[in-house]
Scaffold this motif. Structure first.
Motif, PDB file in Angstrom:
ATOM      1  N   ALA A 309       0.830  -1.207   0.000  1.00  0.00           N
ATOM      2  CA  ALA A 309       0.000   0.000   0.000  1.00  0.00           C
ATOM      3  C   ALA A 309       0.863   1.254   0.000  1.00  0.00           C
ATOM      4  O   ALA A 309       0.542   2.248  -0.668  1.00  0.00           O
ATOM      5  N   TYR A 310       1.968   1.228   0.732  1.00  0.00           N
ATOM      6  CA  TYR A 310       2.872   2.374   0.708  1.00  0.00           C
ATOM      7  C   TYR A 310       3.578   2.485  -0.644  1.00  0.00           C
ATOM      8  O   TYR A 310       3.935   3.579  -1.081  1.00  0.00           O
ATOM      9  N   ALA A 311       3.785   1.339  -1.299  1.00  0.00           N
ATOM     10  CA  ALA A 311       4.469   1.353  -2.593  1.00  0.00           C
ATOM     11  C   ALA A 311       3.667   2.085  -3.650  1.00  0.00           C
ATOM     12  O   ALA A 311       4.237   2.602  -4.618  1.00  0.00           O
ATOM     13  N   LYS A 312       2.341   2.131  -3.503  1.00  0.00           N
ATOM     14  CA  LYS A 312       1.533   2.829  -4.509  1.00  0.00           C
ATOM     15  C   LYS A 312       1.243   4.265  -4.104  1.00  0.00           C
ATOM     16  O   LYS A 312       0.531   4.975  -4.803  1.00  0.00           O
ATOM     17  N   HIS A 313       1.795   4.695  -2.955  1.00  0.00           N
ATOM     18  CA  HIS A 313       1.499   6.039  -2.467  1.00  0.00           C
ATOM     19  C   HIS A 313       2.630   6.990  -2.830  1.00  0.00           C
ATOM     20  O   HIS A 313       3.798   6.606  -2.861  1.00  0.00           O
ATOM     21  N   GLY A 314       2.269   8.234  -3.052  1.00  0.00           N
ATOM     22  CA  GLY A 314       3.247   9.191  -3.569  1.00  0.00           C
ATOM     23  C   GLY A 314       4.041   9.941  -2.535  1.00  0.00           C
ATOM     24  O   GLY A 314       4.932  10.712  -2.903  1.00  0.00           O
ATOM     25  N   PHE A 315       3.758   9.760  -1.231  1.00  0.00           N
ATOM     26  CA  PHE A 315       4.442  10.602  -0.257  1.00  0.00           C
ATOM     27  C   PHE A 315       5.884  10.168  -0.020  1.00  0.00           C
ATOM     28  O   PHE A 315       6.313   9.087  -0.402  1.00  0.00           O
ATOM     29  N   GLY A 525      -5.828  10.643  14.685  1.00  0.00           N
ATOM     30  CA  GLY A 525      -4.577  11.320  14.369  1.00  0.00           C
ATOM     31  C   GLY A 525      -4.566  11.939  13.002  1.00  0.00           C
ATOM     32  O   GLY A 525      -3.558  11.896  12.290  1.00  0.00           O
ATOM     33  N   ASN A 526      -5.697  12.539  12.605  1.00  0.00           N
ATOM     34  CA  ASN A 526      -5.798  13.120  11.250  1.00  0.00           C
ATOM     35  C   ASN A 526      -5.471  12.086  10.176  1.00  0.00           C
ATOM     36  O   ASN A 526      -4.702  12.336   9.251  1.00  0.00           O
ATOM     37  N   MET A 527      -6.051  10.894  10.330  1.00  0.00           N
ATOM     38  CA  MET A 527      -5.878   9.789   9.380  1.00  0.00           C
ATOM     39  C   MET A 527      -4.453   9.242   9.364  1.00  0.00           C
ATOM     40  O   MET A 527      -4.037   8.594   8.407  1.00  0.00           O
ATOM     41  N   ASN A 528      -3.681   9.474  10.426  1.00  0.00           N
ATOM     42  CA  ASN A 528      -2.299   9.009  10.456  1.00  0.00           C
ATOM     43  C   ASN A 528      -2.057   7.875  11.430  1.00  0.00           C
ATOM     44  O   ASN A 528      -1.039   7.187  11.343  1.00  0.00           O
ATOM     45  N   SER A 529      -2.924   7.693  12.408  1.00  0.00           N
ATOM     46  CA  SER A 529      -2.690   6.651  13.404  1.00  0.00           C
ATOM     47  C   SER A 529      -3.003   5.273  12.828  1.00  0.00           C
ATOM     48  O   SER A 529      -3.915   5.114  12.020  1.00  0.00           O
ATOM     49  N   GLY A 530      -2.231   4.277  13.303  1.00  0.00           N
ATOM     50  CA  GLY A 530      -2.454   2.918  12.841  1.00  0.00           C
ATOM     51  C   GLY A 530      -1.944   2.708  11.423  1.00  0.00           C
ATOM     52  O   GLY A 530      -1.161   3.476  10.886  1.00  0.00           O
ATOM     53  N   MET A 531      -2.405   1.622  10.800  1.00  0.00           N
ATOM     54  CA  MET A 531      -1.987   1.287   9.445  1.00  0.00           C
ATOM     55  C   MET A 531      -2.973   1.896   8.442  1.00  0.00           C
ATOM     56  O   MET A 531      -3.918   1.256   7.997  1.00  0.00           O
ATOM     57  N   THR A 532      -2.758   3.160   8.123  1.00  0.00           N
ATOM     58  CA  THR A 532      -3.595   3.825   7.124  1.00  0.00           C
ATOM     59  C   THR A 532      -2.950   3.670   5.757  1.00  0.00           C
ATOM     60  O   THR A 532      -1.755   3.931   5.599  1.00  0.00           O
ATOM     61  N   ASN A 558     -14.108   0.241  -7.517  1.00  0.00           N
ATOM     62  CA  ASN A 558     -14.466  -0.970  -6.768  1.00  0.00           C
ATOM     63  C   ASN A 558     -13.226  -1.794  -6.410  1.00  0.00           C
ATOM     64  O   ASN A 558     -13.138  -2.365  -5.314  1.00  0.00           O
ATOM     65  N   ALA A 559     -12.282  -1.850  -7.345  1.00  0.00           N
ATOM     66  CA  ALA A 559     -11.042  -2.592  -7.082  1.00  0.00           C
ATOM     67  C   ALA A 559     -10.243  -1.921  -5.967  1.00  0.00           C
ATOM     68  O   ALA A 559      -9.664  -2.592  -5.101  1.00  0.00           O
ATOM     69  N   ARG A 560     -10.228  -0.572  -6.003  1.00  0.00           N
ATOM     70  CA  ARG A 560      -9.512   0.146  -4.944  1.00  0.00           C
ATOM     71  C   ARG A 560     -10.160  -0.100  -3.582  1.00  0.00           C
ATOM     72  O   ARG A 560      -9.476  -0.273  -2.565  1.00  0.00           O
ATOM     73  N   GLU A 561     -11.484  -0.111  -3.566  1.00  0.00           N
ATOM     74  CA  GLU A 561     -12.178  -0.378  -2.310  1.00  0.00           C
ATOM     75  C   GLU A 561     -11.929  -1.805  -1.831  1.00  0.00           C
ATOM     76  O   GLU A 561     -11.788  -2.057  -0.628  1.00  0.00           O
ATOM     77  N   ALA A 562     -11.840  -2.734  -2.778  1.00  0.00           N
ATOM     78  CA  ALA A 562     -11.548  -4.123  -2.418  1.00  0.00           C
ATOM     79  C   ALA A 562     -10.159  -4.243  -1.780  1.00  0.00           C
ATOM     80  O   ALA A 562      -9.974  -4.970  -0.796  1.00  0.00           O
ATOM     81  N   MET A 563      -9.187  -3.532  -2.344  1.00  0.00           N
ATOM     82  CA  MET A 563      -7.839  -3.551  -1.782  1.00  0.00           C
ATOM     83  C   MET A 563      -7.828  -2.929  -0.387  1.00  0.00           C
ATOM     84  O   MET A 563      -7.139  -3.414   0.523  1.00  0.00           O
ATOM     85  N   GLN A 564      -8.605  -1.873  -0.223  1.00  0.00           N
ATOM     86  CA  GLN A 564      -8.721  -1.236   1.087  1.00  0.00           C
ATOM     87  C   GLN A 564      -9.259  -2.235   2.115  1.00  0.00           C
ATOM     88  O   GLN A 564      -8.740  -2.353   3.233  1.00  0.00           O
ATOM     89  N   GLN A 565     -10.302  -2.958   1.739  1.00  0.00           N
ATOM     90  CA  GLN A 565     -10.913  -3.914   2.660  1.00  0.00           C
ATOM     91  C   GLN A 565     -10.003  -5.118   2.905  1.00  0.00           C
ATOM     92  O   GLN A 565     -10.046  -5.723   3.973  1.00  0.00           O
ATOM     93  N   TRP A 566      -9.192  -5.473   1.894  1.00  0.00           N
ATOM     94  CA  TRP A 566      -8.238  -6.555   2.075  1.00  0.00           C
ATOM     95  C   TRP A 566      -7.265  -6.220   3.207  1.00  0.00           C
ATOM     96  O   TRP A 566      -6.904  -7.076   4.016  1.00  0.00           O
TER      97      TRP A 566
END
Length: 661
Positions: A309-315, A525-532, A558-566
């Motif tokens: 999930a971090y690999a697909k994120h731009g930060f 934590g402004n969407m930062n706490s835990g595994m976001t 829908n695929a993105r939501e599925a990955m989120q739920q995974w």
């Protein structure tokens, strides 16, 4: 039946009952009815005890029996190996017990346990003792794992350790050797480093495709806004990281798609990351770690949702975690080669590059890497390493500080706000004002109001994140300011008046990094706490400045939501969810340091200290229980296991040398 067996069984029963009540203790506010309030001490004590202890039913009895059995086997196992703890662990274990219980109290009640009276405090002390005992038992098994299960050579001392240099023997029959899968397996075995990188990257690809061009939160847009001057140019997000991101963004715009530029950045970055993590796995392999364990580490980076999930994120944090891990890998390798008299110039260059790049990619890394690297320079001087090799490491320091001076004096970029490092003191002030504003003296009120709007401070206080309080500071913290010096003096003076508020604020802001608490609610934590995993590509702060950055294919929602739920499934699955428990990484790192001290391998503690310093910067950070901040620790911890393999190799090499006539 011998006396030893009887004593062991009695100990096991007592410890098992203690641990059962410890694990199921109910951290909650106790309530007494009016009738009980008027009754005697014994009745009140029994009422409080019944509210906090949780031992009812067959499930708890069964779990207690299992714990007693495990404790008995552990004590028996310790006797078989004649294990002695030593003094240090009896200092560490109570610290864990105290911190863990205080964290659980703040999580469940947002209060310290002493507010409910002496009986409740008594049971809290018992629970602290229980967690201390649990830590001691866990410490033994970590020691046993390192000594007898981690390394190939320790499995069977009667067999010589196998040397995996690149090719593994093929035990298949001649008829099966030519099959595709056997040839592929043989290639992967003989090209382990490259094949590991490929496996990791292939497992990340579905995330990259589904989230094209990348998921992006406020920080990604913020980095671009800083670089392109949309807002005041400060080094809040490291300029080095901003520059790289902006280069790919600009390249994409020149090619006709800013989204493609961001995707190209993520793609190239992820390829580099895959090779960094593969290098770590390969180091474990070369150090003599068992196949099972280094392959588990490979799987850990490949399929654990947080890394994908971090690999697909731009930060910046994704790449920063890998760069810190690269620094740990190169550090461990350099120490081993120096001790083995096999150090080459490229080993120093590799470490220097890691120090330079990592220190510039996140602002807090410099406080973790540079101090330890300076100690490494001293070690090199003691070992009489050639000065030009030492100079390579020193050059990295010069480049780090030189680059920052170039930013501030050459490019005119301003330093990041000093408020960033003051999160904990600010939180303490805010909580104290919230709880005791009416008790403040006139001098205390004025000192606080000079730097914060005191009437807003109590309402702004959020135990999990300091941003609401930091954002209300009237200026950046400075020792040169009379107002801030007055506030700081008042801060220390008030500590003796309100110690409970001070301790409560500190624990409430930090427990996620060292206490085994349940997960914080989603969005904390402004969407930062835990595994976001940041399932979006938008920004409330700077989205209007870069409207071209967004998900391009709505059909993949829908695929993105599925990955989120995974990721939520993983996070709620037995054993798998342990990969997201921050406190587990913290205390395993501490135990690794403890084992190295037991072995008197002090120089190898330096990479461990580097990781522990990073844990301390997380504790001092603005957000509690933030895996994004903590990711470098989680990525580096498996690499620390290579130290034990190298120590074993040093012992074998010394034995061979001693045997030569």
């Amino acid at each position: 039946m011998t006396n030893n067996i009887i004593r062991r069984r009695i100990k096991s029963i007592i410890i098992g009952i203690l641990l059962t009540y410890t694990f199921f203790f109910q951290y909650k506010a106790v309530e007494l009815s009016p009738a009980l309030e008027k009754s005697g001490f014994v009745a009140r004590a029994f009422s409080i005890t019944s509210q906090v202890l949780n031992g009812y039913g067959i499930v708890h009895a069964f779990i207690c029996a299992c714990i007693i059995f495990v404790v008995y086997k552990t004590l028996k196992h310790m006797g078989r190996y004649n294990f002695k703890y030593g003094k240090l662990i009896f200092f560490i274990a109570p610290i864990f017990g105290i911190l863990n219980v205080l964290g659980l109290c703040m999580y469940h009640m947002d209060k310290l346990p002493n507010v409910y009276g002496g009986v409740y405090t008594f049971w809290i002390i018992i629970v602290m003792l229980g967690w201390t005992v649990a830590f001691l038992l866990a410490a033994y098994w970590v020691w046993y794992f390192v000594e007898y299960r981690l390394l190939k050579a320790s499995i069977d001392n009667n067999k010589s350790a196998k040397c995996e240099s690149g090719k593994e023997s093929d035990r298949k029959t001649e008829s099966s050797k030519n099959s595709f899968w056997n040839r592929l397996w043989a290639w992967c075995s003989s090209h382990f480093f490259i094949s590991s990188a490929i496996i990791i990257f292939l497992c990340w690809i579905p995330w990259l495709i589904i989230y094209y061009p990348a998921s992006m939160d406020n920080d990604v847009y913020w980095q671009l806004a800083l670089y392109f001057g949309k807002i005041e140019q400060i080094n809040h997000h490291p300029w080095f990281a901003n520059t790289i991101l902006a280069m790919f963004y600009s390249l994409g715009k020149q090619m006709g798609s800013a989204n493609f530029g961001i995707f190209l950045y993520v793609l190239i970055r992820d390829i580099i990351m895959a090779f960094i993590y593969a290098a770590g796995v390969n180091m474990l392999r070369k150090a003599g770690i068992r196949k099972l364990f280094y392959r588990l580490v490979l799987i850990y980076f490949a399929i654990t949702p947080v890394w994908a999930a971090y690999a697909k994120h731009g930060f910046k944090d994704t790449f920063a975690a890998a760069l810190f891990t690269y620094c740990v890998i190169s550090f461990i390798t350099l120490i081993y080669k120096i001790k083995n008299h096999d150090d080459k110039v490229m080993d120093y260059v590799n470490f220097a590059i890691a120090v330079f790049v990592a220190s510039l990619y996140r602002n807090n890394y410099i406080y973790c890497i540079i101090p330890v690297a300076i100690v490494m320079v001293v070690f090199c001087l003691v070992k009489k390493i050639k000065l030009y090799k030492i100079g390579i490491i020193i050059l990295a320091f010069v480049c780090v500080f030189g680059y920052n001076q170039y930013l501030y004096k050459g490019l005119g970029v301003k330093k990041a706000s000093s408020n960033e490092m003051m999160s904990l003191p600010y939180q303490v002030t805010a909580r104290t004002v919230k709880e005791h504003k009416d008790e403040l003296t006139e001098e205390e009120y004025k000192a606080i109001d000079a730097v914060f709007p005191i009437e807003e401070l109590g309402k702004a206080y959020n135990p999990t994140v300091s941003d609401p309080v930091k954002g209300r500071a009237k200026s950046g913290f400075s020792f040169k300011s009379d107002e801030w010096r007055a506030w700081l003096n008042t801060w220390f003076e008030m500590a003796s008046k309100y110690p409970e508020s001070y301790l409560s604020a500190i624990i409430a802001s930090t427990y996620g990094y060292y206490s085994f608490t349940p997960k914080l609610p989603f969005g904390s934590g402004n969407m930062n706490s835990g595994m976001t995993i940041w399932n979006w590509a938008s920004s409330e702060m700077f989205g209007e400045e870069f409207p071209e950055l967004h998900y391009e294919n709505p059909d993949l929602d829908n695929a993105r939501e599925a990955m989120q739920q995974w990721t939520t499934v993983w996070d709620n699955t037995l054993f798998l969810s342990l990969t997201d428990v921050i406190a587990l990484y913290t205390w395993l790192t501490v135990l690794i340091g403890w084992i190295l001290i037991r072995k008197k391998k002090y120089i190898y503690i330096l990479p461990v200290i580097m990781v522990e310093l990073l844990i301390l910067t997380c504790i001092a950070s603005p957000v509690n229980d933030c895996f994004r901040y903590f990711a470098p620790v989680a990525a580096s911890l498996p690499m620390l296991l290579a130290i034990f393999g190298f120590i074993d190799k040093e012992r074998d090499d010394k034995k061979i040398t001693d045997d030569i006539p």
